[in-house]
Design an enzyme around this catalytic site. Structure first.
Site, PDB file in Angstrom:
ATOM      1  N   LYS A 116      25.163  32.147  45.854  1.00 15.43           N
ATOM      2  CA  LYS A 116      25.991  32.890  46.817  1.00 15.43           C
ATOM      3  C   LYS A 116      25.417  32.875  48.233  1.00 15.43           C
ATOM      4  CE  LYS A 116      28.540  33.750  43.347  1.00 15.43           C
ATOM      5  NZ  LYS A 116      29.544  32.739  43.050  1.00 15.43           N
ATOM      6  N   GLY A 165      30.131  40.994  40.690  1.00 15.90           N
ATOM      7  CA  GLY A 165      29.571  42.347  40.741  1.00 15.90           C
ATOM      8  C   GLY A 165      28.241  42.503  40.033  1.00 15.90           C
ATOM      9  N   LYS A 201      26.136  44.040  55.230  1.00 12.18           N
ATOM     10  CA  LYS A 201      26.694  45.325  55.641  1.00 12.18           C
ATOM     11  C   LYS A 201      27.753  45.671  54.602  1.00 12.18           C
ATOM     12  CE  LYS A 201      27.522  48.812  58.306  1.00 12.18           C
ATOM     13  NZ  LYS A 201      26.545  49.906  58.107  1.00 12.18           N
ATOM     14  N   HIS A 208      40.625  42.613  48.218  1.00  6.02           N
ATOM     15  CA  HIS A 208      40.149  41.297  47.755  1.00  6.02           C
ATOM     16  C   HIS A 208      41.334  40.358  47.944  1.00  6.02           C
ATOM     17  CE1 HIS A 208      38.375  38.508  44.507  1.00  6.02           C
ATOM     18  NE2 HIS A 208      39.495  37.967  44.930  1.00  6.02           N
ATOM     19  N   GLU A 275      37.330  33.344  48.363  1.00  4.86           N
ATOM     20  CA  GLU A 275      37.558  34.789  48.246  1.00  4.86           C
ATOM     21  C   GLU A 275      37.089  35.486  49.518  1.00  4.86           C
ATOM     22  OE1 GLU A 275      35.443  36.276  44.867  1.00  4.86           O
ATOM     23  OE2 GLU A 275      36.979  35.635  43.434  1.00  4.86           O
ATOM     24  N   ARG A 292      36.984  26.488  40.416  1.00  2.18           N
ATOM     25  CA  ARG A 292      37.759  26.296  39.172  1.00  2.18           C
ATOM     26  C   ARG A 292      39.195  26.708  39.410  1.00  2.18           C
ATOM     27  NH1 ARG A 292      35.408  31.441  38.895  1.00  2.18           N
ATOM     28  NH2 ARG A 292      37.023  33.033  38.690  1.00  2.18           N
TER      29      ARG A 292
HETATM   30  C1  MV4 Z   1      31.156  43.594  48.692  1.00  6.26           C
HETATM   31  C2  MV4 Z   1      31.842  44.838  48.805  1.00  6.26           C
HETATM   32  C3  MV4 Z   1      31.678  45.566  49.975  1.00  6.26           C
HETATM   33  N1  MV4 Z   1      30.882  45.103  50.968  1.00  6.26           N
HETATM   34  N2  MV4 Z   1      30.382  43.166  49.696  1.00  6.26           N
HETATM   35  C4  MV4 Z   1      32.343  42.742  44.113  1.00  6.26           C
HETATM   36  C5  MV4 Z   1      31.943  41.559  43.280  1.00  6.26           C
HETATM   37  C6  MV4 Z   1      31.760  40.463  44.225  1.00  6.26           C
HETATM   38  N3  MV4 Z   1      32.978  39.684  44.270  1.00  6.26           N
HETATM   39  C7  MV4 Z   1      31.486  41.091  45.545  1.00  6.26           C
HETATM   40  N4  MV4 Z   1      32.035  42.423  45.467  1.00  6.26           N
HETATM   41  C8  MV4 Z   1      32.011  43.238  46.546  1.00  6.26           C
HETATM   42  N5  MV4 Z   1      31.259  42.836  47.583  1.00  6.26           N
HETATM   43  C9  MV4 Z   1      30.234  43.920  50.810  1.00  6.26           C
HETATM   44  N6  MV4 Z   1      29.437  43.476  51.818  1.00  6.26           N
HETATM   45  C10 MV4 Z   1      32.640  45.264  47.725  1.00  6.26           C
HETATM   46  C11 MV4 Z   1      32.715  44.474  46.608  1.00  6.26           C
HETATM   47  C12 MV4 Z   1      33.528  44.968  45.510  1.00  6.26           C
HETATM   48  C13 MV4 Z   1      34.692  44.311  45.154  1.00  6.26           C
HETATM   49  C14 MV4 Z   1      35.088  43.155  45.818  1.00  6.26           C
HETATM   50  C15 MV4 Z   1      36.270  42.532  45.421  1.00  6.26           C
HETATM   51  C16 MV4 Z   1      37.033  43.046  44.379  1.00  6.26           C
HETATM   52  C17 MV4 Z   1      36.632  44.177  43.723  1.00  6.26           C
HETATM   53  C18 MV4 Z   1      35.459  44.828  44.090  1.00  6.26           C
HETATM   54  C19 MV4 Z   1      35.043  45.974  43.412  1.00  6.26           C
HETATM   55  C20 MV4 Z   1      33.869  46.589  43.781  1.00  6.26           C
HETATM   56  C21 MV4 Z   1      33.110  46.082  44.837  1.00  6.26           C
END
Ligand code: MV4
Length: 447
Positions: A116, A165, A201, A208, A275, A292
């Site tokens: 990542k 996550g 941050k 999303h 994403e 994918r």
């Molecule tokens: C984050 C975020 C807030 N701020 N990064 C969740 C798993 C991975 N895809 C990254 N994720 C997140 N990264 C920053 N800097 C909040 C999440 C996040 C989230 C992101 C997309 C879809 C669902 C989520 C659920 C919890 C946290």
């Protein structure tokens, strides 16, 4: 063009791929575990090879058995679907070494996007907005403390080998940083054998929103617009839609162009998903890139009338893409129907389906591998169907989803149909007013 493609997967996605192969006049080879002997993908494929017993580690993840199945059936390509080996660099390499075309990303691309922190650096260099953060891995806790102070709380600690996550910790104040640092590294070490961390941050209450891209073997890429996947529970997507109710034409153009620039910068080949986290001010930030085909790809297909699996196969066979971008003409919603009990913490509910009545009619698509009498094995993930509705407007698509869910009868196991029916009535969902926090406050009403 390929003459025969082996599908290294099961369930609805295996069926999805077999269907497109048939339409393209390409022979299909199914592989199955002993638990899937009576599964539909085995029946629908031109050939089927048993590759081992029920546990995934002994079958769908057993690379040698899958390669052997391709060799004995003389398949010239393998489609991995999603999950299992779809983003496994070693398997992509193994296919290459055996002169079998992997209909997915190259080993190098999988490694680059799977790490990542390096994916973020690559995207940043390609001009894609990234979250202000550590700009790479954090060598030690002392540096972690300094970075958090510089970035400003709240911060998000993330495992570079993570995703979905795992190995991620939100830290709201200095006093909590050390525990978060230790526990995140421990979790990541245990899950991925790698405890390298980076920091960003924290973006509060993000949406999303992901952009579908396709790159060909001539360095050209295009985008197929966005999918809003904010309705998630414990990082499991439950429902997705396109267009996003939060999107504007201007934002779609910016995010789409950023995704295409990135795909072309890295000479990305195949179907990929970029994403993004989108905050309430419509600032968008790169989160991860998936190499994918995704579970939710059908909603994109529905609103632009496009076969993404077909495009994946054509691009893998060296056919150039047209290069034009695609913008939604309709609205599509997907509800993932899982064999889980939404009234008991969504716990899995395997077993035999005694009654199965599928919804139908205009604008209804059902991607499923199950049928009356089908035994849902406990060994694999609990998704049994994807119900997709397509209409001119979001309101009509929601209405159609309500009607379809009311028609959808599955007995013998618990399913998430009642949850989705309540979701379609939830005022914030109907208003398009939701972020990734939505499910934290969702209370399912007992019936
Ligand atoms: C984050 C975020 C807030 N701020 N990064 C969740 C798993 C991975 N895809 C990254 N994720 C997140 N990264 C920053 N800097 C909040 C999440 C996040 C989230 C992101 C997309 C879809 C669902 C989520 C659920 C919890 C946290």
């Amino acid at each position: 063009m390929f003459k025969k493609v082996l599908i290294a997967n099961r369930g609805e996605i295996a069926l999805r791929i077999i269907r497109t192969l048939r339409e393209m006049g390409i022979k299909s080879v199914a592989v199955y575990s002993t638990a899937d002997a009576s599964s539909l993908h085995v029946k629908f494929a031109d050939e089927a090879i048993c590759i081992g017993p029920a546990p995934s580690s002994e079958s769908y993840l057993k690379m040698a058995n899958i390669i052997a199945a391709a060799e004995i059936t003389n398949a010239d390509a393998i489609h991995p679907g999603y999950g299992f080996l779809a983003e496994n660099a070693k398997f992509s390499k193994l296919c290459e070494d055996h002169n079998i075309k992997f209909i997915g990303a190259t080993p190098d691309m999988i490694n680059k996007m799977g790490d990542k922190a390096s994916a973020i650096a690559t995207m940043k260099a390609a001009g894609v907005p990234t979250v202000p953060g550590s700009d790479g891995l954090i060598p030690d806790f002392e540096t972690c403390e300094k970075l958090a102070k510089k970035i400003g709380y709240p911060v998000m600690l993330k495992a570079t080998a993570g995703g979905g996550g795992k190995g991620m910790r939100a830290v709201w104040k200095k006093e909590a940083l050390k525990d978060a640092w230790d526990s995140a590294r421990q979790e990541s070490k245990a899950a991925f054998g790698n405890d390298s961390m980076y920091m960003e941050k924290l973006i509060e209450e993000p949406r999303h929103i992901e952009i579908q891209v396709i790159g060909d073997s001539f360095g050209k890429a295009c985008h197929l617009s966005e999918r809003d996947c904010s309705i998630q529970r414990r990082h499991q997507k439950l429902a997705e839609e396109t267009p996003s109710p939060f999107m504007t034409e201007a934002l779609r153009k910016k995010m789409g162009d950023a995704a295409v620039n990135a795909a072309e910068a890295i000479k990305y080949e195949g179907a990929g998903t970029v994403e993004f986290l989108v905050d309430k001010h419509r600032n968008y930030y790169f989160m991860e890139m998936n190499t994918r085909i995704q579970v939710e790809h059908p909603i994109t297909e529905q609103v632009i009338d496009y076969d993404l699996i077909r495009e994946q196969i054509l691009v893998a066979a060296g056919v150039p893409i047209s290069g034009k971008n695609y913008f939604p003409k309709l609205h599509a919603i997907e509800c993932r129907i899982n064999a889980e009990d939404p009234f008991n913490d969504f716990r899995p509910s395997p077993g035999v389906i005694t009654t199965f009545h599928a919804p139908g009619g205009h604008g209804i698509r059902l991607d499923t591998h199950v049928y009356s009498g089908y035994m849902i094995p406990p060994n694999y993930d609990s998704m049994i169907a994807k119900l997709i509705t397509t209409a001119q407007t979001r309101e009509e698509a929601i209405n159609k989803m309500k009607r379809a869910l009311d028609e959808f009868i599955i007995e013998g196991v618990k399913t998430t149909i009642p949850f989705h029916r309540q979701l379609m009535d939830h005022p914030d969902f109907v208003a398009g007013n939701f972020t990734t926090k939505f499910m934290e406050d969702f209370e399912i009403k007992p019936i």
